[in-house]
Design a protein around this motif. Structure first.
Motif, PDB file in Angstrom:
ATOM      1  N   ARG A  18       0.825  -1.359  -0.042  1.00  0.00           N
ATOM      2  CA  ARG A  18       0.008  -0.006   0.131  1.00  0.00           C
ATOM      3  C   ARG A  18       0.994   1.288   0.017  1.00  0.00           C
ATOM      4  NH1 ARG A  18      -3.392  -2.611   3.856  1.00  0.00           N
ATOM      5  NH2 ARG A  18      -2.553  -1.251   5.269  1.00  0.00           N
ATOM      6  N   LEU A  19       1.927   1.311   0.638  1.00  0.00           N
ATOM      7  CA  LEU A  19       2.824   2.312   0.841  1.00  0.00           C
ATOM      8  C   LEU A  19       3.594   2.593  -0.486  1.00  0.00           C
ATOM      9  CD1 LEU A  19       4.200   1.867   4.417  1.00  0.00           C
ATOM     10  CD2 LEU A  19       2.861   3.698   3.791  1.00  0.00           C
ATOM     11  N   LEU A  20       3.923   1.516  -1.101  1.00  0.00           N
ATOM     12  CA  LEU A  20       4.627   1.579  -2.267  1.00  0.00           C
ATOM     13  C   LEU A  20       3.856   1.919  -3.679  1.00  0.00           C
ATOM     14  CD1 LEU A  20       6.942  -1.479  -2.480  1.00  0.00           C
ATOM     15  CD2 LEU A  20       7.625   0.721  -2.465  1.00  0.00           C
ATOM     16  N   GLN A  21       2.509   1.964  -3.531  1.00  0.00           N
ATOM     17  CA  GLN A  21       1.618   2.439  -4.771  1.00  0.00           C
ATOM     18  C   GLN A  21       2.180   3.519  -5.498  1.00  0.00           C
ATOM     19  OE1 GLN A  21      -0.688   0.352  -6.234  1.00  0.00           O
ATOM     20  NE2 GLN A  21       0.008  -1.143  -4.526  1.00  0.00           N
ATOM     21  N   PRO A  22       2.315   4.407  -4.872  1.00  0.00           N
ATOM     22  CA  PRO A  22       2.622   5.727  -5.871  1.00  0.00           C
ATOM     23  C   PRO A  22       4.199   5.552  -6.449  1.00  0.00           C
ATOM     24  CG  PRO A  22       1.880   6.559  -3.540  1.00  0.00           C
ATOM     25  CD  PRO A  22       2.333   5.113  -3.547  1.00  0.00           C
ATOM     26  N   LEU A  23       4.891   4.560  -6.068  1.00  0.00           N
ATOM     27  CA  LEU A  23       6.284   4.570  -6.264  1.00  0.00           C
ATOM     28  C   LEU A  23       6.682   3.526  -7.202  1.00  0.00           C
ATOM     29  CD1 LEU A  23       7.985   5.336  -2.924  1.00  0.00           C
ATOM     30  CD2 LEU A  23       7.599   6.834  -4.764  1.00  0.00           C
ATOM     31  N   GLY A  27      11.357   2.146 -11.160  1.00  0.00           N
ATOM     32  CA  GLY A  27      12.633   1.702 -11.139  1.00  0.00           C
ATOM     33  C   GLY A  27      13.263   1.873  -9.863  1.00  0.00           C
ATOM     34  N   TYR A  28      12.497   1.945  -8.706  1.00  0.00           N
ATOM     35  CA  TYR A  28      13.095   2.252  -7.387  1.00  0.00           C
ATOM     36  C   TYR A  28      13.557   0.845  -6.794  1.00  0.00           C
ATOM     37  CZ  TYR A  28      11.377   6.992  -6.845  1.00  0.00           C
ATOM     38  OH  TYR A  28      11.017   8.230  -7.190  1.00  0.00           O
ATOM     39  N   ARG A  29      14.477   0.905  -5.789  1.00  0.00           N
ATOM     40  CA  ARG A  29      15.044  -0.173  -5.061  1.00  0.00           C
ATOM     41  C   ARG A  29      14.621   0.069  -3.504  1.00  0.00           C
ATOM     42  NH1 ARG A  29      21.516  -0.541  -6.650  1.00  0.00           N
ATOM     43  NH2 ARG A  29      21.112  -0.877  -9.034  1.00  0.00           N
ATOM     44  N   LEU A  30      13.965  -1.069  -3.219  1.00  0.00           N
ATOM     45  CA  LEU A  30      13.273  -1.107  -1.609  1.00  0.00           C
ATOM     46  C   LEU A  30      14.311  -1.547  -0.756  1.00  0.00           C
ATOM     47  CD1 LEU A  30      10.882  -0.317   0.130  1.00  0.00           C
ATOM     48  CD2 LEU A  30       9.869  -2.549  -0.516  1.00  0.00           C
ATOM     49  N   TYR A  31      14.528  -1.140   0.359  1.00  0.00           N
ATOM     50  CA  TYR A  31      15.490  -1.568   1.355  1.00  0.00           C
ATOM     51  C   TYR A  31      14.494  -1.662   2.489  1.00  0.00           C
ATOM     52  CZ  TYR A  31      19.700  -0.900  -1.488  1.00  0.00           C
ATOM     53  OH  TYR A  31      20.275  -0.883  -2.442  1.00  0.00           O
ATOM     54  N   VAL A  32      14.504  -3.010   3.099  1.00  0.00           N
ATOM     55  CA  VAL A  32      13.423  -3.291   4.156  1.00  0.00           C
ATOM     56  C   VAL A  32      14.348  -4.103   5.325  1.00  0.00           C
ATOM     57  CG1 VAL A  32      11.300  -3.049   2.730  1.00  0.00           C
ATOM     58  CG2 VAL A  32      12.443  -5.183   3.106  1.00  0.00           C
ATOM     59  N   ASP A  33      13.797  -3.827   6.605  1.00  0.00           N
ATOM     60  CA  ASP A  33      14.633  -4.998   7.357  1.00  0.00           C
ATOM     61  C   ASP A  33      13.436  -6.311   7.427  1.00  0.00           C
ATOM     62  OD1 ASP A  33      12.115  -4.652   8.925  1.00  0.00           O
ATOM     63  OD2 ASP A  33      12.844  -3.114  10.318  1.00  0.00           O
ATOM     64  N   GLY A  47       7.380  -7.786 -11.659  1.00  0.00           N
ATOM     65  CA  GLY A  47       6.676  -7.132 -12.974  1.00  0.00           C
ATOM     66  C   GLY A  47       6.367  -5.859 -12.734  1.00  0.00           C
ATOM     67  N   ARG A  48       6.814  -5.120 -11.507  1.00  0.00           N
ATOM     68  CA  ARG A  48       6.395  -3.850 -11.237  1.00  0.00           C
ATOM     69  C   ARG A  48       7.763  -2.889 -11.326  1.00  0.00           C
ATOM     70  NH1 ARG A  48       1.280  -2.924  -9.359  1.00  0.00           N
ATOM     71  NH2 ARG A  48       1.778  -0.882 -10.138  1.00  0.00           N
ATOM     72  N   ASN A  49       8.499  -3.635 -11.941  1.00  0.00           N
ATOM     73  CA  ASN A  49       9.865  -2.543 -11.958  1.00  0.00           C
ATOM     74  C   ASN A  49      10.545  -1.927 -10.890  1.00  0.00           C
ATOM     75  OD1 ASN A  49      12.203  -1.470 -13.567  1.00  0.00           O
ATOM     76  ND2 ASN A  49      10.827   0.512 -14.094  1.00  0.00           N
ATOM     77  N   THR A  50      10.509  -2.870  -9.657  1.00  0.00           N
ATOM     78  CA  THR A  50      10.670  -2.573  -8.355  1.00  0.00           C
ATOM     79  C   THR A  50      11.812  -3.492  -7.588  1.00  0.00           C
ATOM     80  OG1 THR A  50       8.734  -1.102  -8.087  1.00  0.00           O
ATOM     81  CG2 THR A  50      10.043  -1.384  -6.053  1.00  0.00           C
ATOM     82  N   MET A  51      12.949  -3.039  -7.311  1.00  0.00           N
ATOM     83  CA  MET A  51      13.749  -4.326  -6.741  1.00  0.00           C
ATOM     84  C   MET A  51      13.579  -4.257  -5.174  1.00  0.00           C
ATOM     85  SD  MET A  51      15.242  -5.239  -9.587  1.00  0.00           S
ATOM     86  CE  MET A  51      13.734  -4.807 -10.588  1.00  0.00           C
ATOM     87  N   LEU A  52      14.042  -5.095  -4.740  1.00  0.00           N
ATOM     88  CA  LEU A  52      13.894  -5.517  -3.341  1.00  0.00           C
ATOM     89  C   LEU A  52      15.218  -5.850  -2.630  1.00  0.00           C
ATOM     90  CD1 LEU A  52      12.190  -5.996  -0.787  1.00  0.00           C
ATOM     91  CD2 LEU A  52      12.036  -8.400  -1.766  1.00  0.00           C
ATOM     92  N   VAL A  53      15.701  -5.354  -1.392  1.00  0.00           N
ATOM     93  CA  VAL A  53      16.749  -6.001  -0.733  1.00  0.00           C
ATOM     94  C   VAL A  53      16.386  -5.675   0.477  1.00  0.00           C
ATOM     95  CG1 VAL A  53      19.473  -5.469  -0.203  1.00  0.00           C
ATOM     96  CG2 VAL A  53      18.456  -4.889  -2.417  1.00  0.00           C
ATOM     97  N   GLY A  54      16.875  -6.729   1.499  1.00  0.00           N
ATOM     98  CA  GLY A  54      16.631  -6.839   3.205  1.00  0.00           C
ATOM     99  C   GLY A  54      17.117  -7.988   3.675  1.00  0.00           C
ATOM    100  N   THR A  55      17.240  -7.713   4.874  1.00  0.00           N
ATOM    101  CA  THR A  55      17.616  -9.001   6.049  1.00  0.00           C
ATOM    102  C   THR A  55      16.342  -9.742   5.820  1.00  0.00           C
ATOM    103  OG1 THR A  55      17.122  -7.571   7.645  1.00  0.00           O
ATOM    104  CG2 THR A  55      19.536  -7.878   6.984  1.00  0.00           C
TER     105      THR A  55
END
Length: 219
Positions: A18-23, A27-33, A47-55
């Motif tokens: 939900r928080l990511l909807q506007p982004l 091509g953003y990269r999302l960093y999460v814990d 398929g939404r052109n958004t990358m993920l990195v996290g522990t």
């Protein structure tokens, strides 16, 4: 904050999406814990052109059952890959498991305070982009203003109030460092702001009393 509306899901993955909807699709990269990071989050972002990195926690739903079962020695490294998603396990002082759709499963040398150490690329980038959040949480823990109360709004109010002080201190120290001035601490900043606010409102009250021509004894 938890909402009692049953139509709204409070699962970490759903909250994140939900928080990511506007982004999304930019091509953003999302960093999460590790509270939010899991294979299901990656599947929804696919398929939404958004990358993920996290522990990530090893026991999250979707993680391989035979993933990293044996205890290893500090410095040991292992990984699993499922198409674009790469899960890595690295032992430092404790076990660190990451998920990434950006990094290759390889180690690179980093210069620490006391020694040169090899770290996974995903861990290096995670530390780089999450260090501000971790530092802010660390400063918040030094001056906890939250107290038990039956009024729900008090907890977020005092949390946000402390957070404003923390961010002010971080920005002030950044400015001081750039101008080769001595750094300050959160306690000093909060004290100066509090004194300034008290002085301001005392001056306002005194001014109103003089305007109304009220004797000083009424103070």
């Amino acid at each position: 904050m938890y909402c009692t509306d049953k139509r709204l899901s409070h699962k970490p993955v759903d909250v994140t999406m939900r928080l990511l909807q506007p982004l999304l699709d930019q091509g953003y990269r999302l960093y999460v814990d590790n509270y939010y990071c899991c294979p299901d989050l990656r599947n929804q972002m696919q398929g939404r052109n958004t990358m993920l990195v996290g522990t990530c926690r090893k026991n999250r739903v979707g993680m391989s059952a035979d993933l990293f079962q044996n205890r290893q020695r500090p410095g040991d490294f292992d990984f699993r890959r499922k198409r674009q998603l790469v899960a890595t396990q690295w032992f430092d002082k404790k076990e660190v498991v990451t998920l990434s759709t950006i990094h290759q499963p390889q180690l690179t040398e980093t210069i620490g305070r006391y020694e040169v150490k090899e770290k996974p690329l995903a861990v290096i980038d995670y530390i780089k982009f999450m260090s501000g959040v971790d530092h802010s949480d660390q400063l918040l823990s030094y001056f906890p203003m939250r107290r038990r109360s039956q009024k729900w709004w008090k907890k977020p109010f005092f949390y946000l109030l402390t957070l404003v002080g923390v961010q002010t201190t971080i920005l002030l120290n950044k400015h001081r460092t750039q101008h080769r001035r001595r750094r300050t601490n959160l306690a000093s900043v909060l004290k100066k702001v509090s004194v300034a606010l008290v002085d301001k409102y005392v001056c306002i009250i005194v001014h109103k009393i003089r305007f109304l021509d009220i004797p000083n004894t009424s103070l």
